[in-house]
Design an enzyme around this catalytic site. Sequence first.
Site, PDB file in Angstrom:
ATOM      1  N   ASP A   1       0.837  -1.203   0.000  1.00  0.00           N
ATOM      2  CA  ASP A   1       0.000   0.000   0.000  1.00  0.00           C
ATOM      3  C   ASP A   1       0.874   1.257   0.000  1.00  0.00           C
ATOM      4  O   ASP A   1       2.114   1.178   0.026  1.00  0.00           O
ATOM      5  CB  ASP A   1      -0.922  -0.024   1.223  1.00  0.00           C
ATOM      6  CG  ASP A   1      -2.311   0.509   0.916  1.00  0.00           C
ATOM      7  OD1 ASP A   1      -2.421   1.408   0.070  1.00  0.00           O
ATOM      8  OD2 ASP A   1      -3.277   0.039   1.536  1.00  0.00           O
TER       9      ASP A   1
ATOM     10  N   ASP B   1      -9.916   2.539  -3.808  1.00  0.00           N
ATOM     11  CA  ASP B   1     -10.522   1.295  -3.339  1.00  0.00           C
ATOM     12  C   ASP B   1     -11.955   1.133  -3.850  1.00  0.00           C
ATOM     13  O   ASP B   1     -12.741   2.084  -3.857  1.00  0.00           O
ATOM     14  CB  ASP B   1     -10.552   1.266  -1.807  1.00  0.00           C
ATOM     15  CG  ASP B   1      -9.175   1.146  -1.198  1.00  0.00           C
ATOM     16  OD1 ASP B   1      -8.194   1.027  -1.958  1.00  0.00           O
ATOM     17  OD2 ASP B   1      -9.075   1.179   0.041  1.00  0.00           O
TER      18      ASP B   1
END
Length: 531
Positions: free
Chosen positions: A152, A205
């Site tokens: 991430d 996301d």
Amino acid sequence: MTSLSATLLVTSLLLCGLVVEHVWTAVADKPPMGWNSWNHFACDGLNEKVVLQAAEALVSTGLKKAGYQYVNLDNCWQEPTRAANGSIVPSRERFPNWEHMIYKIHDMGLLFGLYTDFGLTTCGEKAPGSWEHEEQDAKSYAFWNVDYVKDDDCKAPPGVLSPPGYKKMSEALRATGREIVFSVKQSQPIESARSVCNLRRVTHDIKDTFYDMMREVEVNHDDGLAKYAGPGFWNDMDMIEIGNGNMTFTEEKTHMAFWCLLKSPLILGNDLSNMSQQTVDLLSSDNAIAINQNSLGIQGTRLTAFDSGLTVAIAILTNCSEAAAAHHEWHVDRGVLLRNMATGNCLSSMGPAPGDFPSPLQPVVLPCNETDAYQQWEYANSTNQFISKATGLCLDIAKATIPKYQLRMVKCEKNKAQQKFSPVGDHGNIQSMFKDYTDHPLCLSVDITDDLQIWSVALSAPPGHGGWAVVFFNRAIYASRNITLDLADLGVDSATVTVYDVWSGRMMGNHTGTLTQLVPAHGVAFLELTT
């Protein structure tokens, strides 16, 4: 991979017009398939029992046989601090039998993956990131027999961009000698991504809504990402939301069709231990998966798109500076109606008939009717709110899903930023007082363009029939529509094509010249064509 096969791979990619750099590793010659814990379990629900249940379900439901093999832990598998020697430590409470759990997953014939962040901490500051521990963490992952690493980009050190962080972990993983799929976020520039990783996220996301799901598809198309995809590197449209309950089955079939056609990794994000047979059947569709895994390794693209001419459209917020500025222009009629000047239709706080829309309180644009109370609005100058005269509810931003923000009607809250809008301005703009993270002004608009679409991808045979996979897509919010493909657009001028339905495998006959499909709203017809 032998040197000869690697040479043939690079040559084939060049012939297909794909961008090729040094392939990061021999893994991911096809889009990875598996499961990830985040979408359904997030942090609070993640533990050893859940992970092993997911692994067991992959086997027992037949999903492993269909090709799903990775069992991936997302954020929160780690202790909040490192060991005294700097090592990353699995959570003792959540995973008391860490190495044995990984052994059991491998013993089932599955593969194991986990999550990190290239920065100082993971997202939400839940655990340490890999910054300045890349080599140490990579050695731990290899020691644990990790097969997949998702990296991430939430907590970079001040002034540090993600590419250096991703490159460090890429090199550290490669140095272990273990074949590990490496997945990164979209902050890694696409132009150099193939030399760093196997998977690069397309955008933000995903969430379990039709519009969040379609945002992944649209950004993939709008950013021209298809040319970068091919064996060893894929555009990752995030986890699959099928089975999480918020989309209709029609929308879930659209979800599956696009993830397969666009060669996204098929990483499930639902509770595998609690699925309907309908969900299992959709996720394990042999023909759909064969398209995703087709050895030609080409990502599908949009062939054509056009407006349906429907008189009903969704009201949305978009960047005020976007090209479709005409859709941002509104006029106040008779003191109560808000007329969109691009369509000539009026803003309504409710759809025209029950069942037409995912939510009855989703603002839409309809043919104007001054006697329809749902089209009558009051602007409260003191609170900057648009209030429906029919319901007393206020216009509100439902979801910050860039680039198109959904709207809804909810109870008025005078201090809520998502409910504050400017009155109709000199240029007809109705501007939100809420700003997104880019600080761009957002204007009330209409989502009507290109709602009938045809997407396609070339296929090799075997497996499958060869030829093409084609998705006929109806993005309109209500009403089934006929969509016609001119076979010449596929390069088939006079030949007859044989048509197969992807879902059922049924042969649908032979066609010459054109092919028409009746497609439900938010739905697809998913076909294979062969000459």
